[in-house]
Design an enzyme around this catalytic site. Sequence first.
Site, PDB file in Angstrom:
ATOM      1  N   GLY A   1       2.161   0.904   3.912  1.00  0.00           N
ATOM      2  CA  GLY A   1       2.598  -0.200   4.417  1.00  0.00           C
ATOM      3  C   GLY A   1       2.117  -1.415   3.595  1.00  0.00           C
TER       4      GLY A   1
ATOM      5  N   ASP B   1       9.787  -4.418  -6.085  1.00  0.00           N
ATOM      6  CA  ASP B   1      10.615  -5.622  -6.295  1.00  0.00           C
ATOM      7  C   ASP B   1      11.635  -5.652  -5.164  1.00  0.00           C
ATOM      8  OD1 ASP B   1       9.668  -5.652  -9.226  1.00  0.00           O
ATOM      9  OD2 ASP B   1      11.256  -4.292  -9.913  1.00  0.00           O
TER      10      ASP B   1
ATOM     11  N   GLY C   1      17.243   4.326 -10.116  1.00  0.00           N
ATOM     12  CA  GLY C   1      17.540   2.974 -10.689  1.00  0.00           C
ATOM     13  C   GLY C   1      16.861   2.073  -9.902  1.00  0.00           C
TER      14      GLY C   1
ATOM     15  N   ALA D   1      15.137   1.319  -0.906  1.00  0.00           N
ATOM     16  CA  ALA D   1      15.187   1.152  -2.464  1.00  0.00           C
ATOM     17  C   ALA D   1      14.591   2.439  -2.984  1.00  0.00           C
ATOM     18  CB  ALA D   1      14.420   0.317  -3.029  1.00  0.00           C
TER      19      ALA D   1
ATOM     20  N   LEU E   1       0.880  -1.226  -0.144  1.00  0.00           N
ATOM     21  CA  LEU E   1       0.053  -0.017   0.098  1.00  0.00           C
ATOM     22  C   LEU E   1       0.731   1.196  -0.049  1.00  0.00           C
ATOM     23  CD1 LEU E   1      -2.252  -1.484   2.915  1.00  0.00           C
ATOM     24  CD2 LEU E   1      -3.134  -1.245   0.373  1.00  0.00           C
ATOM     25  N   GLY E   2       2.039   1.132  -0.400  1.00  0.00           N
ATOM     26  CA  GLY E   2       2.701   2.365  -0.746  1.00  0.00           C
ATOM     27  C   GLY E   2       3.290   2.951   0.749  1.00  0.00           C
TER      28      GLY E   2
END
Length: 271
Positions: free
Chosen positions: A208, A232, A267, A262, A204-205
Amino acid sequence: MPRVFVVGSLNIDSVVEVERHPRPGETLMGGDVATFFGGKGANQAVAAAAAGAEVSFIGRVGDDSGGHDYIARLGARGIDASGVTVTPGSTTGHAMIALDARAENTIIVSPGANARLSAADLAPLETMQPGDVLLAPLESDLDVIAEAVHIAHSRGARVVLNLAPFAELPAEVLALADPVVVNEHEAEQLEASGVSPDSLLVTLGSAGSRWGSIEVSAASVAHVVDTTGAGDSYCGTLAATLAAGLDARTAMQRASDAAGRAVEWVGAQPN
Ligand code: RIB
Protein backbone atom coordinates in the site's frame (compact mmCIF):
# COMPACT_ATOMS: atom_id res chain seq x y z
CA MET A 1 -12.26 21.48 -13.51
CA PRO A 2 -9.14 20.72 -11.42
CA ARG A 3 -5.95 21.76 -13.19
CA VAL A 4 -2.71 19.80 -13.08
CA PHE A 5 0.49 21.13 -14.67
CA VAL A 6 3.07 18.44 -15.32
CA VAL A 7 6.71 19.38 -15.85
CA GLY A 8 8.48 16.25 -16.98
CA SER A 9 9.81 13.73 -19.42
CA LEU A 10 8.50 12.09 -22.56
CA ASN A 11 10.20 8.88 -23.69
CA ILE A 12 9.71 6.20 -26.25
CA ASP A 13 9.97 2.89 -24.36
CA SER A 14 11.54 -0.19 -25.97
CA VAL A 15 10.50 -3.22 -23.93
CA VAL A 16 12.12 -6.66 -24.14
CA GLU A 17 10.81 -9.59 -22.14
CA VAL A 18 13.50 -11.68 -20.46
CA GLU A 19 13.31 -14.72 -18.21
CA ARG A 20 15.51 -12.93 -15.69
CA HIS A 21 17.67 -9.81 -15.64
CA PRO A 22 21.27 -10.13 -16.86
CA ARG A 23 24.22 -9.90 -14.48
CA PRO A 24 27.02 -7.41 -15.31
CA GLY A 25 29.02 -8.77 -18.26
CA GLU A 26 26.36 -11.33 -19.17
CA THR A 27 24.45 -11.59 -22.47
CA LEU A 28 20.91 -12.97 -22.40
CA MET A 29 18.48 -13.73 -25.20
CA GLY A 30 15.13 -11.94 -24.91
CA GLY A 31 11.84 -11.71 -26.80
CA ASP A 32 10.78 -9.31 -29.54
CA VAL A 33 11.09 -5.58 -28.93
CA ALA A 34 7.78 -3.84 -28.28
CA THR A 35 7.54 -0.04 -28.43
CA PHE A 36 5.33 2.11 -26.21
CA PHE A 37 4.86 5.73 -25.23
CA GLY A 38 6.43 6.35 -21.82
CA GLY A 39 8.45 8.74 -19.71
CA LYS A 40 7.51 9.39 -16.14
CA GLY A 41 6.20 12.88 -16.82
CA ALA A 42 3.95 11.89 -19.70
CA ASN A 43 2.79 8.73 -17.93
CA GLN A 44 1.75 10.85 -14.97
CA ALA A 45 0.02 13.38 -17.20
CA VAL A 46 -1.98 10.63 -18.93
CA ALA A 47 -3.01 9.22 -15.55
CA ALA A 48 -4.04 12.67 -14.26
CA ALA A 49 -6.17 13.26 -17.36
CA ALA A 50 -7.76 9.82 -17.01
CA ALA A 51 -8.61 10.76 -13.42
CA GLY A 52 -10.54 13.79 -14.63
CA ALA A 53 -8.06 16.66 -14.41
CA GLU A 54 -7.44 19.35 -17.00
CA VAL A 55 -3.77 18.71 -17.71
CA SER A 56 -1.11 20.98 -19.21
CA PHE A 57 2.23 19.45 -20.05
CA ILE A 58 5.63 21.15 -20.17
CA GLY A 59 8.48 19.17 -21.68
CA ARG A 60 10.66 18.62 -24.72
CA VAL A 61 10.79 16.13 -27.56
CA GLY A 62 13.21 15.76 -30.44
CA ASP A 63 12.45 16.80 -34.01
CA ASP A 64 11.72 13.19 -34.98
CA SER A 65 8.71 10.99 -35.65
CA GLY A 66 8.56 9.83 -32.03
CA GLY A 67 8.39 13.42 -30.81
CA HIS A 68 5.73 14.54 -33.29
CA ASP A 69 3.68 11.40 -32.67
CA TYR A 70 3.91 12.00 -28.93
CA ILE A 71 2.54 15.55 -29.18
CA ALA A 72 -0.40 14.23 -31.23
CA ARG A 73 -0.99 11.48 -28.68
CA LEU A 74 -1.14 13.93 -25.77
CA GLY A 75 -3.65 16.03 -27.69
CA ALA A 76 -5.76 12.95 -28.37
CA ARG A 77 -5.81 12.33 -24.61
CA GLY A 78 -7.15 15.83 -24.04
CA ILE A 79 -3.84 17.07 -22.64
CA ASP A 80 -2.70 20.59 -23.51
CA ALA A 81 0.66 19.95 -25.18
CA SER A 82 1.29 23.55 -26.23
CA GLY A 83 4.07 23.58 -23.63
CA VAL A 84 5.92 20.73 -25.33
CA THR A 85 8.81 22.13 -27.36
CA VAL A 86 10.20 20.33 -30.41
CA THR A 87 13.97 20.61 -30.04
CA PRO A 88 16.03 20.66 -33.28
CA GLY A 89 19.21 18.62 -33.07
CA SER A 90 17.87 16.41 -30.26
CA THR A 91 16.23 13.04 -30.28
CA THR A 92 13.15 12.22 -28.24
CA GLY A 93 13.99 10.55 -24.92
CA HIS A 94 14.29 6.78 -25.09
CA ALA A 95 13.98 4.16 -22.36
CA MET A 96 15.38 0.63 -22.66
CA ILE A 97 13.26 -1.63 -20.46
CA ALA A 98 13.85 -5.28 -19.59
CA LEU A 99 10.75 -7.00 -18.22
CA ASP A 100 11.30 -10.27 -16.40
CA ALA A 101 9.02 -13.26 -15.82
CA ARG A 102 7.95 -11.82 -12.44
CA ALA A 103 6.77 -8.60 -14.17
CA GLU A 104 9.64 -6.64 -12.58
CA ASN A 105 11.61 -4.25 -14.76
CA THR A 106 14.95 -2.55 -15.06
CA ILE A 107 15.04 0.71 -16.99
CA ILE A 108 17.83 2.74 -18.58
CA VAL A 109 16.80 6.18 -19.80
CA SER A 110 18.60 8.10 -22.53
CA PRO A 111 17.07 11.53 -21.88
CA GLY A 112 17.63 13.14 -25.30
CA ALA A 113 15.53 16.29 -25.56
CA ASN A 114 14.31 15.95 -21.97
CA ALA A 115 17.75 17.13 -20.86
CA ARG A 116 17.28 20.36 -22.82
CA LEU A 117 14.28 21.55 -20.78
CA SER A 118 15.03 25.11 -19.70
CA ALA A 119 13.65 27.68 -17.31
CA ALA A 120 12.27 29.58 -20.33
CA ASP A 121 9.94 26.62 -20.96
CA LEU A 122 8.18 27.23 -17.65
CA ALA A 123 6.23 30.33 -18.75
CA PRO A 124 2.84 28.50 -18.66
CA LEU A 125 3.29 28.06 -14.89
CA GLU A 126 2.81 31.82 -14.49
CA THR A 127 -0.91 31.17 -15.10
CA MET A 128 -1.18 28.82 -12.11
CA GLN A 129 -3.68 29.66 -9.41
CA PRO A 130 -4.39 28.50 -5.87
CA GLY A 131 -5.98 25.05 -6.12
CA ASP A 132 -3.92 24.04 -9.15
CA VAL A 133 -1.32 21.31 -8.73
CA LEU A 134 2.21 21.13 -10.13
CA LEU A 135 3.35 17.53 -10.60
CA ALA A 136 6.99 16.80 -11.40
CA PRO A 137 9.13 13.66 -11.49
CA LEU A 138 12.92 14.01 -11.79
CA GLU A 139 13.81 12.92 -15.33
CA SER A 140 14.39 16.52 -16.42
CA ASP A 141 17.03 19.11 -15.50
CA LEU A 142 16.94 19.42 -11.70
CA ASP A 143 17.53 23.18 -11.63
CA VAL A 144 14.53 23.62 -13.93
CA ILE A 145 12.41 21.38 -11.70
CA ALA A 146 13.44 23.44 -8.67
CA GLU A 147 12.51 26.63 -10.52
CA ALA A 148 9.12 25.13 -11.44
CA VAL A 149 8.50 24.32 -7.78
CA HIS A 150 9.30 27.88 -6.77
CA ILE A 151 7.01 29.37 -9.43
CA ALA A 152 4.09 27.09 -8.57
CA HIS A 153 4.48 27.72 -4.86
CA SER A 154 4.70 31.49 -5.37
CA ARG A 155 1.41 31.29 -7.32
CA GLY A 156 -0.29 29.59 -4.37
CA ALA A 157 -0.50 26.24 -6.17
CA ARG A 158 0.14 22.88 -4.56
CA VAL A 159 3.34 21.01 -5.46
CA VAL A 160 3.50 17.22 -5.75
CA LEU A 161 7.12 16.19 -6.26
CA ASN A 162 7.96 12.63 -7.26
CA LEU A 163 11.63 11.85 -6.52
CA ALA A 164 11.90 9.35 -9.37
CA PRO A 165 14.52 8.56 -10.39
CA PHE A 166 16.02 9.59 -7.07
CA ALA A 167 18.17 12.70 -7.09
CA GLU A 168 19.08 15.15 -4.38
CA LEU A 169 17.22 18.43 -4.43
CA PRO A 170 17.81 21.23 -1.90
CA ALA A 171 15.88 20.73 1.34
CA GLU A 172 14.20 24.11 0.85
CA VAL A 173 12.74 22.85 -2.46
CA LEU A 174 11.45 19.62 -0.91
CA ALA A 175 9.90 21.68 1.89
CA LEU A 176 7.60 23.34 -0.66
CA ALA A 177 6.09 20.02 -1.78
CA ASP A 178 2.93 18.57 -0.26
CA PRO A 179 3.64 15.74 -0.67
CA VAL A 180 7.05 14.50 -1.76
CA VAL A 181 6.30 11.03 -3.22
CA VAL A 182 8.87 8.21 -3.09
CA ASN A 183 8.86 4.44 -3.36
CA GLU A 184 10.69 2.29 -0.79
CA HIS A 185 14.05 2.44 -2.59
CA GLU A 186 13.83 6.19 -3.06
CA ALA A 187 12.80 6.56 0.60
CA GLU A 188 16.06 4.85 1.62
CA GLN A 189 18.06 7.12 -0.67
CA LEU A 190 16.25 10.16 0.68
CA GLU A 191 16.98 9.12 4.24
CA ALA A 192 20.65 8.54 3.38
CA SER A 193 20.79 12.07 1.96
CA GLY A 194 19.89 13.39 5.41
CA VAL A 195 16.75 15.25 4.32
CA SER A 196 13.33 14.45 5.77
CA PRO A 197 10.50 16.46 4.20
CA ASP A 198 7.55 17.28 6.46
CA SER A 199 5.06 15.93 3.91
CA LEU A 200 6.32 12.56 2.70
CA LEU A 201 4.22 9.92 0.93
CA VAL A 202 5.87 6.50 0.58
CA THR A 203 4.47 3.92 -1.83
CA LEU A 204 5.11 0.38 -0.59
CA GLY A 205 4.12 -1.79 -3.55
CA SER A 206 1.76 -4.57 -2.49
CA ALA A 207 1.83 -3.17 1.07
CA GLY A 208 0.00 0.00 0.00
CA SER A 209 1.10 3.54 0.75
CA ARG A 210 1.69 5.78 3.75
CA TRP A 211 1.45 9.57 4.06
CA GLY A 212 2.15 10.68 7.62
CA SER A 213 -0.43 8.92 9.78
CA ILE A 214 -2.59 7.87 6.81
CA GLU A 215 -2.11 4.32 5.57
CA VAL A 216 -3.94 2.91 2.57
CA SER A 217 -3.89 -0.68 1.28
CA ALA A 218 -2.85 -1.58 -2.22
CA ALA A 219 -5.58 -2.59 -4.65
CA SER A 220 -5.93 -6.33 -5.12
CA VAL A 221 -4.67 -7.37 -8.54
CA ALA A 222 -5.66 -10.62 -10.20
CA HIS A 223 -2.75 -10.89 -12.62
CA VAL A 224 0.36 -8.71 -12.59
CA VAL A 225 1.63 -8.35 -16.16
CA ASP A 226 4.00 -5.37 -16.05
CA THR A 227 4.80 -3.02 -13.16
CA THR A 228 6.23 -0.33 -15.48
CA GLY A 229 4.47 2.97 -14.90
CA ALA A 230 2.44 1.84 -11.89
CA GLY A 231 4.09 4.49 -9.73
CA ASP A 232 3.34 7.08 -12.41
CA SER A 233 -0.33 6.10 -12.45
CA TYR A 234 -0.31 6.54 -8.68
CA CYS A 235 1.25 10.01 -8.84
CA GLY A 236 -0.94 11.28 -11.68
CA THR A 237 -4.14 10.09 -10.03
CA LEU A 238 -3.05 11.46 -6.66
CA ALA A 239 -2.38 14.89 -8.17
CA ALA A 240 -5.70 14.94 -10.04
CA THR A 241 -7.65 13.96 -6.94
CA LEU A 242 -5.91 16.55 -4.76
CA ALA A 243 -6.54 19.18 -7.44
CA ALA A 244 -10.22 18.23 -7.28
CA GLY A 245 -10.15 19.26 -3.61
CA LEU A 246 -10.62 15.78 -2.18
CA ASP A 247 -8.91 14.67 1.01
CA ALA A 248 -5.57 12.89 1.28
CA ARG A 249 -6.98 9.46 2.10
CA THR A 250 -9.38 9.52 -0.84
CA ALA A 251 -6.57 10.67 -3.12
CA MET A 252 -4.36 7.80 -1.92
CA GLN A 253 -7.14 5.25 -2.37
CA ARG A 254 -7.87 6.39 -5.91
CA ALA A 255 -4.15 6.45 -6.66
CA SER A 256 -3.73 2.90 -5.34
CA ASP A 257 -6.63 1.70 -7.46
CA ALA A 258 -5.12 3.32 -10.55
CA ALA A 259 -1.71 1.77 -9.83
CA GLY A 260 -3.40 -1.60 -9.42
CA ARG A 261 -5.01 -1.30 -12.84
CA ALA A 262 -1.72 -0.17 -14.39
CA VAL A 263 0.08 -3.45 -13.67
CA GLU A 264 -2.52 -5.37 -15.67
CA TRP A 265 -1.31 -4.13 -19.08
CA VAL A 266 2.07 -4.20 -20.82
CA GLY A 267 3.60 -0.76 -21.24
CA ALA A 268 3.55 2.33 -19.09
CA GLN A 269 0.30 3.85 -20.36
CA PRO A 270 -3.12 2.43 -21.19
CA ASN A 271 -3.76 2.08 -24.93
O1 RIB B 1 8.15 4.96 -14.71
C1 RIB B 1 8.20 4.27 -15.93
C2 RIB B 1 8.90 5.10 -16.95
O2 RIB B 1 10.25 5.28 -16.57
C3 RIB B 1 8.96 4.48 -18.33
O3 RIB B 1 7.88 4.83 -19.13
C4 RIB B 1 10.30 4.98 -18.87
O4 RIB B 1 10.18 5.82 -19.98
C5 RIB B 1 10.97 5.69 -17.71
O5 RIB B 1 10.82 7.04 -17.79
